[in-house]
Scaffold this motif. Structure first.
Motif, mmCIF file in Angstrom:
data_model
loop_
_atom_site.group_PDB
_atom_site.id
_atom_site.type_symbol
_atom_site.label_atom_id
_atom_site.label_comp_id
_atom_site.label_asym_id
_atom_site.label_seq_id
_atom_site.Cartn_x
_atom_site.Cartn_y
_atom_site.Cartn_z
ATOM 1 N N UNK A 346 -6.946 0.907 -3.836
ATOM 2 C CA UNK A 346 -7.731 1.830 -3.007
ATOM 3 C C UNK A 346 -8.236 1.131 -1.750
ATOM 4 N N UNK A 347 -8.673 -0.122 -1.888
ATOM 5 C CA UNK A 347 -9.128 -0.886 -0.718
ATOM 6 C C UNK A 347 -7.999 -1.034 0.300
ATOM 7 N N UNK A 348 -6.802 -1.383 -0.196
ATOM 8 C CA UNK A 348 -5.658 -1.585 0.690
ATOM 9 C C UNK A 348 -5.276 -0.286 1.400
ATOM 10 N N UNK A 349 -5.308 0.813 0.664
ATOM 11 C CA UNK A 349 -4.985 2.107 1.261
ATOM 12 C C UNK A 349 -5.995 2.460 2.359
ATOM 13 N N UNK A 350 -7.286 2.162 2.111
ATOM 14 C CA UNK A 350 -8.310 2.431 3.120
ATOM 15 C C UNK A 350 -8.141 1.543 4.344
ATOM 16 N N UNK A 352 -5.364 0.868 5.609
ATOM 17 C CA UNK A 352 -4.212 1.357 6.357
ATOM 18 C C UNK A 352 -2.864 0.911 5.835
ATOM 19 N N UNK A 353 -2.838 0.191 4.707
ATOM 20 C CA UNK A 353 -1.554 -0.212 4.124
ATOM 21 C C UNK A 353 -0.888 1.028 3.531
ATOM 22 N N UNK A 354 0.373 1.236 3.842
ATOM 23 C CA UNK A 354 1.106 2.384 3.326
ATOM 24 C C UNK A 354 1.300 2.255 1.813
ATOM 25 N N UNK A 355 1.194 3.373 1.068
ATOM 26 C CA UNK A 355 1.437 3.308 -0.381
ATOM 27 C C UNK A 355 2.779 2.679 -0.726
ATOM 28 N N UNK A 356 3.801 2.973 0.079
ATOM 29 C CA UNK A 356 5.140 2.435 -0.204
ATOM 30 C C UNK A 356 5.232 0.934 0.020
ATOM 31 N N UNK A 561 4.313 -5.356 1.278
ATOM 32 C CA UNK A 561 3.206 -6.016 1.958
ATOM 33 C C UNK A 561 2.204 -6.577 0.953
ATOM 34 N N UNK A 562 1.928 -5.816 -0.103
ATOM 35 C CA UNK A 562 0.986 -6.253 -1.140
ATOM 36 C C UNK A 562 1.643 -6.145 -2.503
ATOM 37 N N UNK A 563 1.538 -7.216 -3.280
ATOM 38 C CA UNK A 563 2.149 -7.254 -4.612
ATOM 39 C C UNK A 563 1.101 -7.706 -5.632
ATOM 40 N N UNK A 564 0.973 -6.937 -6.701
ATOM 41 C CA UNK A 564 0.155 -7.313 -7.852
ATOM 42 C C UNK A 564 1.109 -7.673 -8.993
ATOM 43 N N UNK A 565 0.946 -8.845 -9.570
ATOM 44 C CA UNK A 565 1.699 -9.202 -10.775
ATOM 45 C C UNK A 565 0.692 -9.180 -11.916
ATOM 46 N N UNK A 566 0.881 -8.277 -12.871
ATOM 47 C CA UNK A 566 -0.123 -8.081 -13.910
ATOM 48 C C UNK A 566 0.336 -8.630 -15.261
ATOM 49 N N UNK A 567 -0.640 -8.744 -16.158
ATOM 50 C CA UNK A 567 -0.395 -9.186 -17.537
ATOM 51 C C UNK A 567 0.248 -10.572 -17.587
ATOM 52 N N UNK A 568 -0.209 -11.450 -16.694
ATOM 53 C CA UNK A 568 0.314 -12.817 -16.656
ATOM 54 C C UNK A 568 -0.378 -13.674 -17.721
#
Length: 673
Positions: A346-350, A352-356, A561-568
């Protein structure tokens, strides 16, 4: 054809590859280093040197890559729209198809053969299994899908069925003689019908290269062979390349041993590692200039491998300006991890980072369930890559069908789904059984009724009614208990039906966890319906406003542009089923692929506990994280604590009374950097 200033349009590393002379060349192309650009300019350079287009063979792994490269070559050369470029370019399978229609007669293949796809192939095996093994729904027998996978892996890895079965599904080793009968009959039927499956295209092409006359014709056909993504070749493909090029000597392969992650498809990293040994006097080139990621992300990526991990050491260098450090975030649970990721999205979207341009990556599809629920709650659209959305997965829908019947015993769709899981009940019989349900006034009367059916169908109905009798007694209990009853009944079907049943078991465990929060059947079913509506939601604009959720395997070759790697965690990445040194090495390469998808923002996240339906399971950070220098990322306090304890060999156990969020919804420790 226009003149090209190669020196101006390429960097120094790329220019050396593009203008390299004859012989064998191994191009080690780091992530984001412009390997595709290098390959297409190599083709353009060869053409400018006077090599005829039809004397060049360019091999790729996907139709999209093949089409893209051919179009870029035309564009670079300045070809007009209607101007033809007679270049042998395409996927391994597409080129094999063309060659077999032209030269197949040398190995007794008629030119009018039909290609059967994976679905048709499995359908044929299903027919043969029924003839040889009997009812294919018998949970004591491997499914046609499992048998197909064993046959396919054996063909691509050039091993016998016994070794393939041992490597893929050792639990079914006792069925080897029957599997061999099915495989032999499958080959006979294909030959009789003049059809080839996808695996045959490669194995028959290899056979062509070995044929004295056909092999000579193929050896004379091209002067230069270029191969993309060489680290993904299997044993058959590597031998084809060797047989085609050993006479002409001009072969250039591009790949990255650090991104070899498809051994489950029979890809063999040894093909690229041993290339200089197989092709004498090989010149090795390195593309290390990275056009994708920030210096901070590349510094972390370069630190993933030790000197012992790689035969070909690469050091990626950034072109982009400095940005922020990757962020390492420890969370107290997988639900809290999902909450954190959605907050940051949500922060990134606010900003201006595109969802895609935002992606969440995970080792296995089962890791996505908590995140999907949180995204749905917040109304954030997402697109799932590498699998269906959680509640759209077949095994999840199977289990939920039982629960839906408890809420509405006249649910035709759920009944037909359940009935056809059982031995002796096909679509027609299932419909006939359901029509008889209309004779009864309520569910208890139906369960007590004596429904007369044929032998196998009758036994199956006894099992089904017994399960529902148990469920009826538990109807007012926690939904987790109902799910457990269904899971106990479903396990044999799951194991016999799906080749990836172990991964699907993880999904079912997540479903049981989800059900733990419900005591009311009606509320649970309403919530499920809402989740299913999200699962089926497709935006008419092609999901342009959706973030991406993806397995790491499906993310290879892409960037965000932004990557989350989860469950590491140390119990999920590396995957718990990886046990051999080779498998663990591939898991590290998979982590490297995940990290190098990020352009500016990289979040490495791990929960310290997963709340399963049978209790809490504590865990620590992935060893891929603990092996990195702490200066490579920013950490929240909880990550700092757990990393220190992990280094000291101390197990981190969270407070069992901990609640995910406090009363205000504030997540202490996460927002403090």
């Amino acid at each position: 054809m226009k003149h090209i200033d190669f020196k101006k349009e390429l960097n120094e590393e790329q220019y050396k590859v593009v203008t390299a002379g004859s012989g064998a060349h191994l191009v080690l192309a780091g992530a984001g280093s412009g390997k595709t650009r290098t390959l297409v300019y190599r083709v353009a350079w060869l053409l400018e040197q006077g090599v005829k287009p039809d004397k060049i063979l360019l091999l790729t792994f996907t139709n999209k890559a093949a089409s893209g490269m051919m179009n870029r070559v035309r564009e670079i050369l300045g070809y007009r729209e209607n101007q033809k470029l007679i270049l042998w370019g395409g996927t391994f399978h597409a080129i094999a198809n063309r060659l077999l229609r032209q030269y197949g007669k040398y190995i007794n293949i008629a030119p009018d053969f039909t290609i059967i796809d994976a679905d048709d192939s499995e359908r044929l095996i299903k027919i043969i299994c029924k003839e040889i093994l009997g009812d294919i729904k018998d949970a004591r027998r491997p499914s046609p899908g499992i048998i197909k996978e064993v046959i396919s892996f054996a063909a691509n890895a050039k091993i016998d069925l016994e070794e393939s079965l041992d490597r893929k599904f050792s639990d079914w080793s006792g069925w080897l003689p029957d599997l061999q009968k099915v495989a032999a009959e499958y080959e006979r039927r294909k030959t009789m019908s003049n059809v080839l499956d996808f695996d045959d295209l490669l194995t028959k092409w290899l056979e062509l290269t070995r044929h004295p006359e056909a092999g000579k014709k193929l050896a004379d056909k091209w002067e230069h062979i270029l191969v993309d993504e060489y680290q993904d070749t299997n044993t058959v493909q590597a031998e084809i390349i060797y047989n085609l090029s050993r006479h002409i000597k001009n072969v250039l392969v591009v790949g990255d041993d650090a991104q070899s992650i498809y051994s489950f498809r029979a890809a063999d990293v040894a093909n690229i590692l041993e290339f200089p040994e197989r092709f004498k006097n090989t010149q090795i080139h390195k593309l290390e200039t990275n056009y994708r990621s920030s210096p901070e992300i590349l510094k972390l990526a370069n630190s993933i491998f030790t000197a012992q991990d790689q035969q070909f050491v690469k050091n990626l260098k950034a072109i982009k300006d400095s940005c922020i450090l990757p962020q390492l975030v420890a969370l107290r649970s997988n639900q809290e991890e999902a909450w954190f990721v959605v907050e940051r999205i949500r922060d990134l979207l606010e900003e201006g980072v595109s969802p895609r341009n935002i992606a969440v990556l995970f080792r296995a599809a089962s890791n996505s369930q908590a995140l999907e629920l949180e995204l749905n709650k917040r109304g954030i659209n997402y697109e799932m890559r590498g699998g269906l959305k959680f509640f759209a997965r077949a095994h999840i829908k199977d289990i939920l069908s039982f629960i839906k019947i408890l809420g509405n015993w006249r649910d035709e769709i759920s009944w037909l789904r359940i009935l056809q899981m059982y031995e002796g009940i096909g679509p027609i019989t299932a419909q006939q059984i359901f029509q008889r349900f209309k004779e009864y006034k309520d569910f208890p009367e139906l369960l007590q009724a004596k429904i007369i059916l044929a032998d196998k169908a009758g036994k199956s109905w006894s099992k089904i009614s017994s399960v529902f009798e148990q469920l009826e007694k538990l109807k007012g209990h926690n939904l987790r208990e109902l799910i457990e009853v269904v899971l106990a009944e479903y396990t044999d079907y799951l194991t016999a039906t799906y080749s990836d049943f172990k991964q699907r078991e993880d999904d079912l465990e997540q479903l049981a966890l989800f059900a733990t929060g419900y005591d009311n059947l009606e509320i649970f079913l309403n919530e499920i319906s809402l989740q299913e509506s999200f699962s089926g939601q497709e935006a008419s604009n092609g999901q342009k406003d959706a973030i991406i959720l993806s397995t790491v395997h499906q993310a290879k070759g892409l960037e965000w542009d932004a990557v989350f790697i989860i469950n590491l965690t140390n119990q999920s990445f590396p995957h718990p089923l990886s046990s051999s040194p080779a498998e663990e090495a591939e898991e590290k390469r998979l982590f490297y692929v995940a990290v190098t998808r990020a352009i500016r923002h990289l979040y490495l996240c791990y929960p310290l506990a997963v709340f399963r339906y049978d209790g809490q399971q504590s865990m620590g950070p992935s060893p891929f994280i603990t092996q990195l220098e702490s200066s490579l990322f920013r950490r929240n306090d909880l990550a700092r604590t757990t990393l220190n304890r992990s280094a000291e060999g101390v197990e981190y156990v969270i407070d069992p009374d901990y609640k995910d969020h406090d009363s205000d919804g504030f997540l202490p420790d996460v927002s403090v950097w």
